[in-house]
Design a protein around this motif. Structure first.
Motif, short mmCIF file in Angstrom:
data_model
loop_
_atom_site.label_atom_id
_atom_site.label_comp_id
_atom_site.label_asym_id
_atom_site.label_seq_id
_atom_site.Cartn_x
_atom_site.Cartn_y
_atom_site.Cartn_z
N GLY A 98 0.80 -1.22 0.00
CA GLY A 98 0.00 0.00 0.00
C GLY A 98 0.83 1.26 0.00
O GLY A 98 0.28 2.36 -0.11
N ASN A 99 2.14 1.15 0.13
CA ASN A 99 3.00 2.32 0.08
C ASN A 99 3.65 2.50 -1.28
O ASN A 99 4.59 3.27 -1.43
CB ASN A 99 4.07 2.24 1.16
N GLN A 100 3.17 1.77 -2.26
CA GLN A 100 3.76 1.83 -3.59
C GLN A 100 2.88 2.66 -4.52
O GLN A 100 1.67 2.43 -4.59
CB GLN A 100 3.92 0.42 -4.16
N PRO A 101 3.46 3.61 -5.24
CA PRO A 101 2.67 4.36 -6.21
C PRO A 101 2.18 3.44 -7.32
O PRO A 101 2.90 2.52 -7.74
CB PRO A 101 3.64 5.40 -6.76
N ASN B 31 0.09 5.43 5.17
CA ASN B 31 0.52 6.48 4.25
C ASN B 31 -0.69 6.95 3.44
O ASN B 31 -1.73 6.28 3.39
CB ASN B 31 1.64 6.00 3.33
N GLN B 33 -1.56 8.96 -0.43
CA GLN B 33 -1.01 9.38 -1.72
C GLN B 33 -1.96 10.36 -2.38
O GLN B 33 -3.17 10.29 -2.19
CB GLN B 33 -0.82 8.16 -2.64
N TYR B 35 -2.94 11.84 -6.31
CA TYR B 35 -2.84 11.58 -7.74
C TYR B 35 -3.55 12.69 -8.50
O TYR B 35 -4.49 13.31 -8.00
CB TYR B 35 -3.51 10.26 -8.11
N HIS B 45 0.62 9.51 -10.29
CA HIS B 45 1.03 9.67 -8.90
C HIS B 45 1.79 10.98 -8.71
O HIS B 45 2.69 11.31 -9.50
CB HIS B 45 1.92 8.49 -8.49
N LEU B 48 3.59 10.93 -2.04
CA LEU B 48 3.19 10.03 -0.96
C LEU B 48 3.68 10.62 0.35
O LEU B 48 4.83 11.08 0.44
CB LEU B 48 3.78 8.64 -1.17
N ASP B 92 -3.78 3.70 2.19
CA ASP B 92 -3.52 2.26 2.15
C ASP B 92 -4.52 1.54 3.05
O ASP B 92 -5.20 2.15 3.86
CB ASP B 92 -2.09 1.97 2.60
N TYR B 96 -3.66 -4.56 0.84
CA TYR B 96 -2.85 -4.10 -0.31
C TYR B 96 -3.57 -3.12 -1.22
O TYR B 96 -2.94 -2.48 -2.03
CB TYR B 96 -2.35 -5.28 -1.16
#
Lengths: 113, 110
Positions: A98-101, B31, B33, B35, B45, B48, B92, B96
């Motif tokens: 979940g921390n991946q762009p 975290n 993010q 976009y 993106h 983050l 998140d 996943y």
């Protein structure tokens, strides 16, 4: 070089037909996703594969079936298309986590007549 | 599922002004993010920010995170016509996937 490419860009078809959308990524990522974006821009996860294994399978009709022949490809097949399937479908890829762009394709605009 | 809510839904400002968009979320995160989505394109993106960070910069972008209020803001300084787009926050989750907000549509008037 296009990082995440999906084809076709536009798909116009009749209700009841079966269609496929293809997606390929050349980023070396191990995880790929299919999203549906409706007319109000809400983005909904449909499926995710990690190294060809299904890891996310949200509540979508079983008319939608993803297939991942290898970790660089994730295709989406839709049977018996319905009016409500009209939307933009996005493919994305990332490394797992979940921390991946996430990197997105430019979408496939599906219109059901 | 939608966790985040962006505010405002739409924002129209003059070129050169600053644009601020907010995102609120419901559950604790590791975290967040941001976009950008240009019309007819996929999401890109931007930045983050981790839960132990309070502020992060990238060029004209400044992101803040307040975990006590479960909210984040995205500031775009000295806006340009090319900044016209929809902006989404994503958090998140335990399985996943990212949980997406509904987006803010930003229009920069020349």
């Amino acid at each position: 070089d296009t990082a995440v490419s999906q084809t076709p860009k536009y798909l116009v078809t009749q209700m009841g037909n079966d269609k496929s959308i293809k997606c390929e990524q050349n980023l070396g990522h191990d995880t790929m996703y299919w999203y549906k974006q409706d007319s109000k821009k809400f983005l909904k996860i449909m499926f995710s594969y990690n190294n060809k294994e299904l890891i996310i399978n949200e509540t979508v009709p079983n008319r939608f079936s993803p297939k991942s022949p290898d970790k660089a490809h994730l295709n989406l097949h839709i049977n018996s298309l319905e009016l409500g399937d009209s939307a933009v479908y996005f493919c994305a890829s990332s490394q797992l986590g979940g921390n991946q762009p996430q990197h997105f394709g430019d979408g496939t605009r599906l219109s059901i007549l | 599922s939608q966790q985040g809510e962006e505010d405002p839904q739409a924002l129209s400002i003059q070129e050169g002004e600053n644009a601020t968009m907010n995102c609120s979320y419901k559950t604790s995160i590791n975290n967040l993010q941001w976009y950008r989505q240009n019309s007819g394109r996929g999401l890109v993106h931007l930045i983050l920010i981790r839960s132990n960070e309070r502020e992060k910069h990238s060029g004209r972008l400044r992101v803040t995170l307040d975990t006590s209020k479960k909210s984040s803001s995205l500031l775009i300084t000295a806006s340009r016509a090319a900044d016209t787009a929809s902006y989404f926050c994503a958090t998140d989750s335990s399985n996943y996937q990212l949980i997406w907000g509904a987006g803010t549509k930003l229009i920069i008037k020349p």
